[in-house]
Motif scaffolding. Structure first.
Motif, PDB file in Angstrom:
ATOM      1  N   SER A 155       0.650  -1.138  -0.038  1.00  0.00           N
ATOM      2  CA  SER A 155      -0.015   0.027   0.179  1.00  0.00           C
ATOM      3  C   SER A 155       0.796   1.343   0.002  1.00  0.00           C
ATOM      4  N   TRP A 156       1.868   1.248   0.771  1.00  0.00           N
ATOM      5  CA  TRP A 156       2.908   2.522   0.846  1.00  0.00           C
ATOM      6  C   TRP A 156       3.393   2.531  -0.422  1.00  0.00           C
ATOM      7  N   ALA A 157       3.961   1.475  -1.011  1.00  0.00           N
ATOM      8  CA  ALA A 157       4.546   1.490  -2.503  1.00  0.00           C
ATOM      9  C   ALA A 157       3.755   2.326  -3.340  1.00  0.00           C
ATOM     10  N   ALA A 158       2.413   1.768  -3.517  1.00  0.00           N
ATOM     11  CA  ALA A 158       1.396   2.324  -4.565  1.00  0.00           C
ATOM     12  C   ALA A 158       1.009   3.961  -4.271  1.00  0.00           C
ATOM     13  N   HIS A 159       1.226   4.292  -2.862  1.00  0.00           N
ATOM     14  CA  HIS A 159       0.891   5.679  -2.570  1.00  0.00           C
ATOM     15  C   HIS A 159       1.924   6.394  -3.047  1.00  0.00           C
ATOM     16  N   PHE A 160       3.102   5.959  -2.867  1.00  0.00           N
ATOM     17  CA  PHE A 160       4.502   6.813  -3.331  1.00  0.00           C
ATOM     18  C   PHE A 160       4.298   7.122  -4.716  1.00  0.00           C
TER      19      PHE A 160
ATOM     20  N   ASP B 280      10.062   7.648  -7.105  1.00  0.00           N
ATOM     21  CA  ASP B 280      10.617   6.448  -7.422  1.00  0.00           C
ATOM     22  C   ASP B 280      10.470   5.584  -6.067  1.00  0.00           C
ATOM     23  N   VAL B 281      10.106   4.555  -6.177  1.00  0.00           N
ATOM     24  CA  VAL B 281      10.297   3.551  -5.198  1.00  0.00           C
ATOM     25  C   VAL B 281      11.316   2.275  -5.253  1.00  0.00           C
ATOM     26  N   VAL B 282      12.199   2.030  -4.544  1.00  0.00           N
ATOM     27  CA  VAL B 282      12.906   0.809  -4.541  1.00  0.00           C
ATOM     28  C   VAL B 282      12.369  -0.188  -3.453  1.00  0.00           C
ATOM     29  N   ALA B 283      11.930  -1.105  -3.739  1.00  0.00           N
ATOM     30  CA  ALA B 283      11.282  -2.103  -2.455  1.00  0.00           C
ATOM     31  C   ALA B 283      12.177  -3.393  -2.363  1.00  0.00           C
ATOM     32  N   THR B 284      12.100  -3.605  -1.270  1.00  0.00           N
ATOM     33  CA  THR B 284      13.082  -4.924  -0.832  1.00  0.00           C
ATOM     34  C   THR B 284      12.209  -5.741   0.164  1.00  0.00           C
TER      35      THR B 284
ATOM     36  N   GLU C 119       6.958 -10.669  -7.005  1.00  0.00           N
ATOM     37  CA  GLU C 119       5.632 -10.718  -8.024  1.00  0.00           C
ATOM     38  C   GLU C 119       4.243 -10.426  -7.170  1.00  0.00           C
ATOM     39  N   ARG C 120       4.370 -10.461  -5.895  1.00  0.00           N
ATOM     40  CA  ARG C 120       3.062 -10.062  -5.199  1.00  0.00           C
ATOM     41  C   ARG C 120       3.093  -8.678  -4.893  1.00  0.00           C
ATOM     42  N   LEU C 121       4.162  -7.869  -4.971  1.00  0.00           N
ATOM     43  CA  LEU C 121       4.216  -6.710  -4.856  1.00  0.00           C
ATOM     44  C   LEU C 121       3.632  -5.909  -6.023  1.00  0.00           C
ATOM     45  N   ARG C 122       4.062  -6.295  -7.221  1.00  0.00           N
ATOM     46  CA  ARG C 122       3.731  -5.964  -8.314  1.00  0.00           C
ATOM     47  C   ARG C 122       2.407  -6.194  -8.689  1.00  0.00           C
ATOM     48  N   ALA C 123       1.764  -7.378  -8.292  1.00  0.00           N
ATOM     49  CA  ALA C 123       0.483  -7.473  -8.473  1.00  0.00           C
ATOM     50  C   ALA C 123      -0.448  -6.778  -7.724  1.00  0.00           C
ATOM     51  N   GLY C 124      -0.103  -6.410  -6.413  1.00  0.00           N
ATOM     52  CA  GLY C 124      -0.722  -5.538  -5.439  1.00  0.00           C
ATOM     53  C   GLY C 124      -0.779  -4.131  -5.883  1.00  0.00           C
ATOM     54  N   VAL C 125       0.489  -3.776  -6.257  1.00  0.00           N
ATOM     55  CA  VAL C 125       0.328  -2.134  -6.794  1.00  0.00           C
ATOM     56  C   VAL C 125      -0.527  -2.272  -7.971  1.00  0.00           C
ATOM     57  N   ALA C 126      -0.697  -3.199  -8.890  1.00  0.00           N
ATOM     58  CA  ALA C 126      -1.465  -3.002  -9.921  1.00  0.00           C
ATOM     59  C   ALA C 126      -2.736  -2.899  -9.551  1.00  0.00           C
ATOM     60  N   GLU C 127      -3.239  -3.886  -8.731  1.00  0.00           N
ATOM     61  CA  GLU C 127      -4.718  -3.893  -8.272  1.00  0.00           C
ATOM     62  C   GLU C 127      -5.087  -2.620  -7.574  1.00  0.00           C
ATOM     63  N   ILE C 128      -4.193  -1.944  -6.897  1.00  0.00           N
ATOM     64  CA  ILE C 128      -4.301  -0.869  -6.468  1.00  0.00           C
ATOM     65  C   ILE C 128      -4.583   0.323  -7.317  1.00  0.00           C
ATOM     66  N   GLY C 129      -3.877   0.114  -8.407  1.00  0.00           N
ATOM     67  CA  GLY C 129      -4.118   1.111  -9.539  1.00  0.00           C
ATOM     68  C   GLY C 129      -3.036   2.174  -9.980  1.00  0.00           C
TER      69      GLY C 129
ATOM     70  N   SER D 188      11.054  -0.478  -8.476  1.00  0.00           N
ATOM     71  CA  SER D 188      12.280  -1.401  -8.659  1.00  0.00           C
ATOM     72  C   SER D 188      12.234  -2.142  -7.490  1.00  0.00           C
ATOM     73  N   PHE D 189      12.911  -3.499  -7.486  1.00  0.00           N
ATOM     74  CA  PHE D 189      13.101  -4.256  -6.499  1.00  0.00           C
ATOM     75  C   PHE D 189      14.531  -4.967  -6.348  1.00  0.00           C
ATOM     76  N   THR D 190      14.664  -5.279  -4.999  1.00  0.00           N
ATOM     77  CA  THR D 190      15.894  -6.016  -4.833  1.00  0.00           C
ATOM     78  C   THR D 190      15.709  -6.747  -3.372  1.00  0.00           C
ATOM     79  N   THR D 191      16.238  -7.589  -3.215  1.00  0.00           N
ATOM     80  CA  THR D 191      15.992  -8.356  -2.111  1.00  0.00           C
ATOM     81  C   THR D 191      17.269  -8.112  -0.938  1.00  0.00           C
ATOM     82  N   ASP D 192      18.058  -7.179  -1.454  1.00  0.00           N
ATOM     83  CA  ASP D 192      18.959  -6.415  -0.341  1.00  0.00           C
ATOM     84  C   ASP D 192      18.491  -5.393   0.244  1.00  0.00           C
ATOM     85  N   ALA D 193      18.153  -5.393   1.431  1.00  0.00           N
ATOM     86  CA  ALA D 193      17.647  -4.388   2.138  1.00  0.00           C
ATOM     87  C   ALA D 193      18.856  -3.091   2.319  1.00  0.00           C
ATOM     88  N   GLY D 194      19.925  -3.429   2.307  1.00  0.00           N
ATOM     89  CA  GLY D 194      21.077  -2.393   2.418  1.00  0.00           C
ATOM     90  C   GLY D 194      21.129  -1.736   1.367  1.00  0.00           C
ATOM     91  N   GLU D 195      21.046  -2.454   0.042  1.00  0.00           N
ATOM     92  CA  GLU D 195      21.119  -1.746  -1.504  1.00  0.00           C
ATOM     93  C   GLU D 195      19.957  -0.795  -1.607  1.00  0.00           C
TER      94      GLU D 195
END
Length: 295
Positions: free
Chosen positions: A14-19, A25-29, A37-47, A54-61
């Protein structure tokens, strides 16, 4: 401006969609399998438009690339500490580290930050963040005024209604107010005074309508007529004190849990939860739109 959204569960999505909707620009981790995949589907559902996501599994990055960090990890101290140690080491010194924690204290969260604990705040949204404007900004014992000011300005700039707490309290403000209402609602069910459905109706068709427009003090002031809240306190103060003394102190026993669950099941029998959530969100949007149109 780039925001790091750390943790992409329901709040993070929800935060990502709002920003994104506000042109950032949003970099999610998130380290969980399938999180992107779940993030992108959720953002699309919100509209929201995911072109700047963008996405990374590395929180520090993610933190190293961000101008503001919004953390949304599970409400566990060990998880928060491990994560904030990484964020603190990676983010630029001037970048605010804000936690969406609904109850933890920023002082406790910041103990994991050995470099710059002064930039840690709680930035607690109300679910869902892409829709409900409130954000509670809570500084800790070592939080700087500059970090608080930066957080307040950031949230205001993305269309939120931030409020600042002057003191750390578990649950902050709004959750404590909710907890007070829930306590008496659960007690009324436990004592057999009213059904779950009737209690929901009492709020949604009664004071809840006014609370969506004005807060408890402003509404009480209006109820006092020309004398305002002074008149209310003079005439209803003693009865209110008597009501306070009569409020319940329920214990979450298995029996009470059963009553509540059965009551909700009875109230919502045959109702699709997803449809109910869409109904809620549609009405909330309409209320917000009406408030925007009305001076």
């Amino acid at each position: 401006m780039r925001v790091a959204v750390v943790g992409t569960g329901a709040i993070g999505v929800s935060w990502a969609a709002h920003f994104l909707a506000h042109g950032l620009d949003v970099v999610a981790t998130d380290p969980a399998p399938g999180a992107e995949e779940r993030l992108r589907a959720g953002v699309a559902e919100i509209g929201a438009d995911a072109a700047r996501l963008s996405f990374t599994t590395d929180a520090g990055e993610a933190a190293a690339a961000a101008d503001f960090v919004q953390e949304n990890a599970p409400e566990r101290e060990d998880v928060k500490h491990a994560l904030f140690a990484v964020l603190d080491a990676a983010a630029r010194p001037d970048v605010v580290l804000a936690s969406s924690s609904s109850g933890m204290l920023p002082t406790a969260i910041a103990t994991a930050c050995t470099a710059h604990p002064e930039r840690v705040v709680v930035g607690h949204p109300f679910h869902p963040p892409h829709l409900v404007p409130l954000v509670e900004v809570v500084p800790g014992e070592r939080t700087s005024e500059a970090a608080v000011d930066a957080a307040m300005a950031f949230y205001t700039g993305v269309g939120k209604k931030p409020i600042r707490l002057r003191q750390e309290l578990p649950g902050h403000i709004a959750n404590r107010l909710q907890a007070a209402l829930w306590r008496e609602a659960y007690s009324l069910v436990d004592r057999g005074v009213a059904s779950v459905a009737d209690i929901d109706a009492a709020i949604s068709h009664g004071p809840g309508l006014r609370w969506a427009v004005l807060g408890p003090f402003a509404n009480q002031h209006l109820s006092g007529g020309p004398g305002g809240i002074a008149h209310v306190l003079e005439h209803l103060g003693p009865p209110t004190e008597a009501w306070w003394r009569d409020l319940g102190h329920p214990t979450m026993t298995p029996e009470l849990e059963r009553k509540i669950v059965e009551g909700v099941d009875e109230e919502l029998a045959g109702v699709d939860p997803a449809a109910l959530a869409r109904y809620r969100d549609t009405v909330v949007r309409a209320v917000l739109a009406a408030k925007e149109r009305t001076p």
